[in-house]
Each structure stands twice: as C-alpha cells, then as structure tokens.
Design a protein around this motif. Structure first.
Motif, PDB file in Angstrom:
ATOM      1  N   VAL A  42       0.864  -1.201   0.000  1.00 61.58           N
ATOM      2  CA  VAL A  42       0.000   0.000   0.000  1.00 61.58           C
ATOM      3  C   VAL A  42       0.885   1.230   0.000  1.00 61.58           C
ATOM      4  N   GLY A  43       0.860   1.995  -1.101  1.00 56.66           N
ATOM      5  CA  GLY A  43       1.700   3.187  -1.231  1.00 56.66           C
ATOM      6  C   GLY A  43       2.822   2.904  -2.212  1.00 56.66           C
ATOM      7  N   ALA A  44       2.819   3.648  -3.335  1.00 55.37           N
ATOM      8  CA  ALA A  44       3.811   3.399  -4.394  1.00 55.37           C
ATOM      9  C   ALA A  44       4.842   4.518  -4.424  1.00 55.37           C
ATOM     10  N   GLY A  45       5.347   4.884  -3.252  1.00 55.54           N
ATOM     11  CA  GLY A  45       6.422   5.877  -3.172  1.00 55.54           C
ATOM     12  C   GLY A  45       7.771   5.184  -3.141  1.00 55.54           C
ATOM     13  N   GLN A  46       8.733   5.883  -2.561  1.00 55.76           N
ATOM     14  CA  GLN A  46      10.114   5.397  -2.545  1.00 55.76           C
ATOM     15  C   GLN A  46      10.220   4.003  -1.895  1.00 55.76           C
ATOM     16  N   GLY A  47       9.589   3.824  -0.738  1.00 51.13           N
ATOM     17  CA  GLY A  47       9.712   2.560  -0.014  1.00 51.13           C
ATOM     18  C   GLY A  47       8.851   1.458  -0.611  1.00 51.13           C
ATOM     19  N   LEU A  55       1.182  -3.527  -6.306  1.00 47.94           N
ATOM     20  CA  LEU A  55       1.619  -2.242  -5.732  1.00 47.94           C
ATOM     21  C   LEU A  55       0.487  -1.235  -5.973  1.00 47.94           C
ATOM     22  N   VAL A  56      -0.100  -0.754  -4.878  1.00 51.97           N
ATOM     23  CA  VAL A  56      -1.264   0.133  -4.988  1.00 51.97           C
ATOM     24  C   VAL A  56      -0.864   1.546  -4.576  1.00 51.97           C
ATOM     25  N   GLY A  57      -1.083   2.527  -5.454  1.00 53.17           N
ATOM     26  CA  GLY A  57      -0.661   3.890  -5.135  1.00 53.17           C
ATOM     27  C   GLY A  57      -1.748   4.907  -5.450  1.00 53.17           C
ATOM     28  N   ALA A  58      -1.963   5.858  -4.567  1.00 56.66           N
ATOM     29  CA  ALA A  58      -3.022   6.851  -4.758  1.00 56.66           C
ATOM     30  C   ALA A  58      -2.679   7.871  -5.842  1.00 56.66           C
ATOM     31  N   GLU A  59      -1.381   8.044  -6.114  1.00 54.39           N
ATOM     32  CA  GLU A  59      -0.989   9.111  -7.053  1.00 54.39           C
ATOM     33  C   GLU A  59      -1.033   8.622  -8.503  1.00 54.39           C
ATOM     34  N   LEU A 117       2.592  -1.870   4.544  1.00 52.30           N
ATOM     35  CA  LEU A 117       2.087  -0.495   4.598  1.00 52.30           C
ATOM     36  C   LEU A 117       3.247   0.462   4.325  1.00 52.30           C
ATOM     37  N   ALA A 118       3.124   1.230   3.244  1.00 51.86           N
ATOM     38  CA  ALA A 118       4.175   2.181   2.846  1.00 51.86           C
ATOM     39  C   ALA A 118       3.490   3.484   2.467  1.00 51.86           C
ATOM     40  N   THR A 119       2.654   3.982   3.378  1.00 53.83           N
ATOM     41  CA  THR A 119       1.739   5.085   3.057  1.00 53.83           C
ATOM     42  C   THR A 119       2.325   6.481   3.267  1.00 53.83           C
ATOM     43  N   ASP A 162       1.270  23.635  -0.680  1.00 55.11           N
ATOM     44  CA  ASP A 162       2.004  22.529  -0.049  1.00 55.11           C
ATOM     45  C   ASP A 162       3.184  22.144  -0.941  1.00 55.11           C
ATOM     46  N   LEU A 163       4.093  21.360  -0.402  1.00 55.98           N
ATOM     47  CA  LEU A 163       5.159  20.770  -1.224  1.00 55.98           C
ATOM     48  C   LEU A 163       5.404  19.346  -0.746  1.00 55.98           C
ATOM     49  N   ARG A 164       4.552  18.424  -1.219  1.00 59.66           N
ATOM     50  CA  ARG A 164       4.688  17.012  -0.850  1.00 59.66           C
ATOM     51  C   ARG A 164       4.835  16.148  -2.094  1.00 59.66           C
ATOM     52  N   LEU A 171       6.732   0.310   6.703  1.00 60.14           N
ATOM     53  CA  LEU A 171       8.064   0.838   6.391  1.00 60.14           C
ATOM     54  C   LEU A 171       8.033   2.341   6.143  1.00 60.14           C
ATOM     55  N   GLY A 172       9.235   2.903   6.153  1.00 54.95           N
ATOM     56  CA  GLY A 172       9.426   4.285   5.704  1.00 54.95           C
ATOM     57  C   GLY A 172       8.799   5.323   6.621  1.00 54.95           C
ATOM     58  N   ASP A 173       8.376   6.417   5.998  1.00 52.05           N
ATOM     59  CA  ASP A 173       7.897   7.591   6.745  1.00 52.05           C
ATOM     60  C   ASP A 173       6.721   7.292   7.674  1.00 52.05           C
ATOM     61  N   CYS A 174       5.928   6.251   7.364  1.00 56.28           N
ATOM     62  CA  CYS A 174       4.725   6.005   8.186  1.00 56.28           C
ATOM     63  C   CYS A 174       5.021   5.076   9.361  1.00 56.28           C
TER      64      CYS A 174
HETATM   65  C1  LIG Z   1       9.910  18.017  -1.142  1.00 57.83           C
HETATM   66  C2  LIG Z   1      10.583  16.864  -0.449  1.00 57.83           C
HETATM   67  C3  LIG Z   1      11.961  16.819  -0.370  1.00 57.83           C
HETATM   68  C4  LIG Z   1      12.597  15.757   0.279  1.00 57.83           C
HETATM   69  N1  LIG Z   1      13.963  15.731   0.332  1.00 57.83           N
HETATM   70  C5  LIG Z   1      14.582  14.677   0.917  1.00 57.83           C
HETATM   71  C6  LIG Z   1      16.008  14.592   0.950  1.00 57.83           C
HETATM   72  O1  LIG Z   1      16.715  15.486   0.489  1.00 57.83           O
HETATM   73  N2  LIG Z   1      16.575  13.499   1.525  1.00 57.83           N
HETATM   74  C7  LIG Z   1      15.815  12.492   2.071  1.00 57.83           C
HETATM   75  O2  LIG Z   1      16.356  11.494   2.572  1.00 57.83           O
HETATM   76  N3  LIG Z   1      14.462  12.553   2.050  1.00 57.83           N
HETATM   77  C8  LIG Z   1      13.841  13.610   1.500  1.00 57.83           C
HETATM   78  N4  LIG Z   1      12.469  13.664   1.482  1.00 57.83           N
HETATM   79  C9  LIG Z   1      11.710  12.617   2.182  1.00 57.83           C
HETATM   80  C10 LIG Z   1      11.579  11.370   1.320  1.00 57.83           C
HETATM   81  O3  LIG Z   1      11.052  11.690   0.082  1.00 57.83           O
HETATM   82  C11 LIG Z   1      10.689  10.390   2.081  1.00 57.83           C
HETATM   83  O4  LIG Z   1      11.334  10.061   3.293  1.00 57.83           O
HETATM   84  C12 LIG Z   1      10.420   9.128   1.283  1.00 57.83           C
HETATM   85  O5  LIG Z   1       9.745   9.408   0.091  1.00 57.83           O
HETATM   86  C13 LIG Z   1       9.597   8.171   2.123  1.00 57.83           C
HETATM   87  O6  LIG Z   1       9.198   7.077   1.362  1.00 57.83           O
HETATM   88  P1  LIG Z   1       7.852   6.311   1.732  1.00 57.83           P
HETATM   89  O7  LIG Z   1       7.737   5.179   0.761  1.00 57.83           O
HETATM   90  O8  LIG Z   1       7.799   6.030   3.171  1.00 57.83           O
HETATM   91  O9  LIG Z   1       6.692   7.374   1.460  1.00 57.83           O
HETATM   92  P2  LIG Z   1       6.364   8.217   0.169  1.00 57.83           P
HETATM   93  O10 LIG Z   1       7.479   8.216  -0.795  1.00 57.83           O
HETATM   94  O11 LIG Z   1       5.853   9.521   0.653  1.00 57.83           O
HETATM   95  O12 LIG Z   1       5.159   7.400  -0.502  1.00 57.83           O
HETATM   96  C14 LIG Z   1       3.946   7.170   0.142  1.00 57.83           C
HETATM   97  C15 LIG Z   1       2.893   6.968  -0.943  1.00 57.83           C
HETATM   98  O13 LIG Z   1       1.771   6.321  -0.361  1.00 57.83           O
HETATM   99  C16 LIG Z   1       0.600   6.815  -1.001  1.00 57.83           C
HETATM  100  N5  LIG Z   1      -0.550   6.499  -0.140  1.00 57.83           N
HETATM  101  C17 LIG Z   1      -0.815   6.963   1.108  1.00 57.83           C
HETATM  102  N6  LIG Z   1      -1.963   6.428   1.571  1.00 57.83           N
HETATM  103  C18 LIG Z   1      -2.420   5.609   0.603  1.00 57.83           C
HETATM  104  C19 LIG Z   1      -3.582   4.780   0.488  1.00 57.83           C
HETATM  105  N7  LIG Z   1      -4.473   4.676   1.477  1.00 57.83           N
HETATM  106  N8  LIG Z   1      -3.768   4.098  -0.667  1.00 57.83           N
HETATM  107  C20 LIG Z   1      -2.855   4.189  -1.677  1.00 57.83           C
HETATM  108  N9  LIG Z   1      -1.748   4.945  -1.621  1.00 57.83           N
HETATM  109  C21 LIG Z   1      -1.532   5.647  -0.496  1.00 57.83           C
HETATM  110  C22 LIG Z   1       0.898   8.290  -1.122  1.00 57.83           C
HETATM  111  O14 LIG Z   1       0.065   8.887  -2.086  1.00 57.83           O
HETATM  112  C23 LIG Z   1       2.372   8.268  -1.531  1.00 57.83           C
HETATM  113  O15 LIG Z   1       2.500   8.248  -2.926  1.00 57.83           O
HETATM  114  C24 LIG Z   1      11.814  14.719   0.852  1.00 57.83           C
HETATM  115  C25 LIG Z   1      10.412  14.779   0.781  1.00 57.83           C
HETATM  116  C26 LIG Z   1       9.796  15.835   0.142  1.00 57.83           C
HETATM  117  C27 LIG Z   1       8.290  15.889   0.069  1.00 57.83           C
END
Ligand SMILES: Cc1cc2nc3c(=O)[nH]c(=O)nc-3n(C[C@H](O)[C@H](O)[C@H](O)COP(=O)(O)OP(=O)(O)OC[C@H]3O[C@@H](n4cnc5c(N)ncnc54)[C@H](O)[C@@H]3O)c2cc1C
Length: 392
Positions: free
Chosen positions: A9-14, A33-37, A109-111, A128-130, A271-274
């Motif tokens: 759940v969540g198609a970001g970096q993690g 891999l399910v992603g909202a974006e 969970l990678a949300t 915002d800047l996300r 994993l990751g930010d969540c």
């Molecule tokens: C502007 C910016 C600059 C950054 N710069 C740095 C840097 O210089 N160095 C660094 O280490 N880190 C940086 N980061 C942080 C880094 O990008 C994050 O730590 C990283 O992306 C985390 O990965 P993640 O997979 O946990 O979450 P994310 O990459 O945020 O992905 C989470 C995804 O889950 C999706 N999602 C959430 N809920 C649901 C749901 N219910 N159903 C489906 N999809 C869902 C979201 O839409 C999102 O696409 C930056 C972040 C931002 C926003």
C-alpha cells in the motif's frame, strides 16, 4: 510458510523498493503495488531542489513502465486503499476500475506522510510541497516575481527558500521554534545555516508561530505582519497511519513495528515515513523521514518475506539536504537532548548517553562517509575516535 501474494500500500520510494527487492530476492509469488498518485512511482527529494529549476519530471521516475511488465509486478496507480480487513486478509480499494477487494498473504504499509496543518487562520491560501503536482504549481509561481513567505524552517522550507532566492524572489521564513531545523540538527548547525540564509538575502523570523494567512501575507503570534503574495506551508508532516489504526493495529507516532518491521499483526509489515521502529542504538521507537530509512526498511522486509534473511533492522540512519551550494549531510540520528561539539568548520558531532550519536557535515562528503563507517561499527565512539578518523 512463504507468502504467495504480497500487496504493498503506497507506491512511493519505499513501496516501490519493496517490490524491486522482493523480485531481487527471488520471490516468485504475486506482487500488487497500490498507489493513490497518478503516473509512475517517483522520487521526492528533487521536488524542493533541482526540479524547481529544471522542471524535468521524467528525471524523477524511479523505474520505467517496462519494469512492471518484466518483473510481473501489478501496479495500480490512482488507486486508494480504503480499508484493511485483517480477518479475511483482504483490502478494499477504489480507483479507475471501481471499488474492489484484493486478498493478501502479506501486506506492506508504505503510506508515507502528509503535511501537518497547524491551526492557522486562512491556511487554505498556502501551497504545499509534498508531491509532484504541488511542485508543478510552485514552479509555475516561480516563473514570475514573487514575494514569498515560507511557514516552517525545516529542510523542505529552507531548500525551497534557497532556490527561490537564487531565482531572485523576495523570501521570508517563519519558524515557530527559536532555531532552524531544530528537530534535525544541532544548535551550532542551525546557527551556521541561519547565517547563510541571511547572507543570501532571506529574512528569518524565529520563535514566533504564524497565526493567520490572508491576501496581504502572514500574521505572526506577536502581531508582526509579513507581506507576501504567495505562502508555502512547510511546517512538518504527520504519518498516514489511519488505515492501520482503523484496522486495530498499534499506532504511536506512526504504525508501530518491531525490530523485524512487523506490526502487531504478523501478516502486516510497515516501512518508511509512516513506520515507528526501534532504533538499534537506543532501543527507543523513532520515525524517520528519509529515503535511506524507506529503502533500507523495504530491503529488510523483502528479504524476510522471501526467506533470504531474517536479521533485525540495524541500518545506520543518514540524511542530506541541499541548500543553494551547501550540502548538509548527517550520519546517525541524535535525539533532542544530545549535546554538541564543534569538530572543525562545518563539522559538528552530537553525543548522547550511548556515545557519538550523529555527525553533521557541510560540503564534506569524505568526512560524512568516514562518520558513517565509524557509527555503523556497532561500538561506542568517542570524540577522540572521530577526530582521529577525520584526520586520517
Ligand atoms: C519536497 C521533499 C523533499 C525531500 N527531500 C529529501 C532529501 O533530500 N533526503 C531524504 O532522505 N528525504 C527527503 N524527502 C523525504 C523522502 O522523500 C521520504 O522520506 C520518502 O519518500 C519516504 O518514502 P515512503 O515510501 O515512506 O513514502 P512516500 O514516498 O511519501 O510514498 C507514500 C505513498 O503512499 C501513497 N498512499 C498513502 N496512503 C495511501 C492509500 N491509502 N492508498 C494508496 N496509496 C496511499 C501516497 O500517495 C504516496 O504516494 C523529501 C520529501 C519531500 C516531500
């Protein structure tokens, strides 16, 4: 038993890294891999840095479309996971193909996170800047002269401010804490960057929270008015943990996981930010917002699912932030009570009860790498050890 189906759940970096690492580890079950974006998974760090100047969205893409076909990973963009049914081991999703349920043997969970929205009147006027869409809007605004107020003096606010100043815009930074990047760096490093931003022509307003945004700018708690025709909100984030809490999983500053990155349900990892995970050095649960944590978490979870490795999580945290021509790098992670010691110009060591906790450097990639090796050694490190390693 090895799971036969993994849903992420969540198609970001993690989330993407988990899919990549599962296949690298020989996992041959199904991966969804399910992603909202919309679009392909992309990296966020350049959104507050290079992308604002070059507008090159293709350069952000982490894997081409062909990856998903060749690795047999089903990618569902613009699809939101609405609910987890732990008993039935299935999730409910809604997206372009309508509402449906997807079964899983193991769920990851990678949300990630979303912007914190402090109680500021008129905040809906702020940008915002996300995500990429946010960055596209900001880039368009930066194409003509602006008077900008940035609410939040953390990494993202400062990176954006540095680019905006470089492009010739008027910039004010408003930070409620008495110093910049207070959650992430030492007071010495805050001071160093405050001096730089002032030198670059940015006005800093520290120790006063914003309380209102209107068409003329921002009002601070002490009544100060900051003129601005464009306001960026960069006042921190909160974890997207509602799916987990609604499903009865333990949540405490994020989805709580153990040293194997498993939630309170052994069929669900996070994993990751969540995710809030135990820091190997201190044993305390922490939640980090960094590419390093997201990708290292993903690798560990994938190795566990594929039964390649069952090691507990012990990776050293590291971070970076690019502000104008300065690259700030942090090896390790220091809590708010850490003490600080200047090692030399642009190098600060931070200590806690367990010894050296973190080393902050500016434009010193070599020292940063040495500090990472020292800290990853697993033994307590003294200031003398660090100085010796830096001098070598
Ligand atoms: C502007 C910016 C600059 C950054 N710069 C740095 C840097 O210089 N160095 C660094 O280490 N880190 C940086 N980061 C942080 C880094 O990008 C994050 O730590 C990283 O992306 C985390 O990965 P993640 O997979 O946990 O979450 P994310 O990459 O945020 O992905 C989470 C995804 O889950 C999706 N999602 C959430 N809920 C649901 C749901 N219910 N159903 C489906 N999809 C869902 C979201 O839409 C999102 O696409 C930056 C972040 C931002 C926003």
């Amino acid at each position: 038993m090895t799971p036969r189906s993994v849903v992420i759940v969540g198609a970001g970096q993690g989330g993407l890294q988990a899919a990549i690492s599962l296949r690298q580890n020989g996992f041959d079950g199904s991966i969804i891999l399910v992603g909202a974006e919309p679009g392909l998974p992309y990296q966020r760090p350049p959104l507050s840095k290079a992308y604002l100047q070059n507008g090159n969205a293709d350069a952000l893409t982490l894997r081409p479309q062909s990856f998903f076909a060749s690795k047999e990973v089903t990618y569902l963009p613009e699809t939101t996971v609405d609910r987890i049914n732990r008993k039935a081991q299935e999730i409910s999703v809604s997206g372009p193909e309508g509402a449906r349920r997807l079964p899983y043997d193991h769920l990851i969970l990678a949300t990630g996170t979303r912007n914190l929205r402090p109680p500021i009147e008129g905040l809906d006027r702020a940008c915002d800047l996300r995500c990429l869409t946010d960055a596209q809007i900001l880039r368009d605004r930066l194409a003509s002269p602006q008077r900008i107020a940035v609410i939040g003096g953390g990494f993202i606010g400062l990176e954006f401010a540095a680019v905006a100043r470089k492009l010739g815009h008027e910039v004010d930074i408003i930070e409620a804490a008495p110093r910049l990047m207070a959650r992430a760096v030492s007071p010495l490093m805050s001071e160093y960057f405050a001096a730089l931003h002032r030198e670059w022509g940015t006005r800093l307003h520290l120790g006063q929270p914003a309380v209102g945004v209107d068409e003329a700018g921002v009002t601070l708690a002490d009544g100060t008015r900051i003129a601005a025709n464009f306001v960026l909100l960069a006042a921190g984030v909160c974890p997207n943990a509602e799916l987990a809490s609604d499903a009865g999983l333990e949540v405490e500053n994020g989805v709580k996981v153990n040293a194997s990155l498993l939630t309170s349900d052994p069929a669900i990892s996070a994993l990751g930010d969540c995710a809030s995970f135990p820091d190997v050095r201190t044993g305390q649960h922490v939640r980090l917002e960094s590419v390093q944590a997201a990708t290292d978490h993903a690798r560990l979870i994938a190795a566990r699912i594929a039964k390649v490795d069952t090691a507990e999580y012990a990776a050293l945290p590291w971070f970076w932030s690019d502000q104008n021509d300065r690259k700030l790098q942090i090896a390790g992670f220091a809590g708010p009570d850490a003490t600080e010691e200047a090692v030399s110009e642009g190098i600060v060591a931070r200590f806690d009860a367990h010894g050296l906790a973190a080393v902050e450097t500016v434009n010193s990639a070599g020292v940063h790498m040495k500090a990472r090796r020292l800290l990853a050694g697993g033994k307590p490190v003294s200031l003398a050890d660090l100085k010796e390693a830096v001098a070598a």
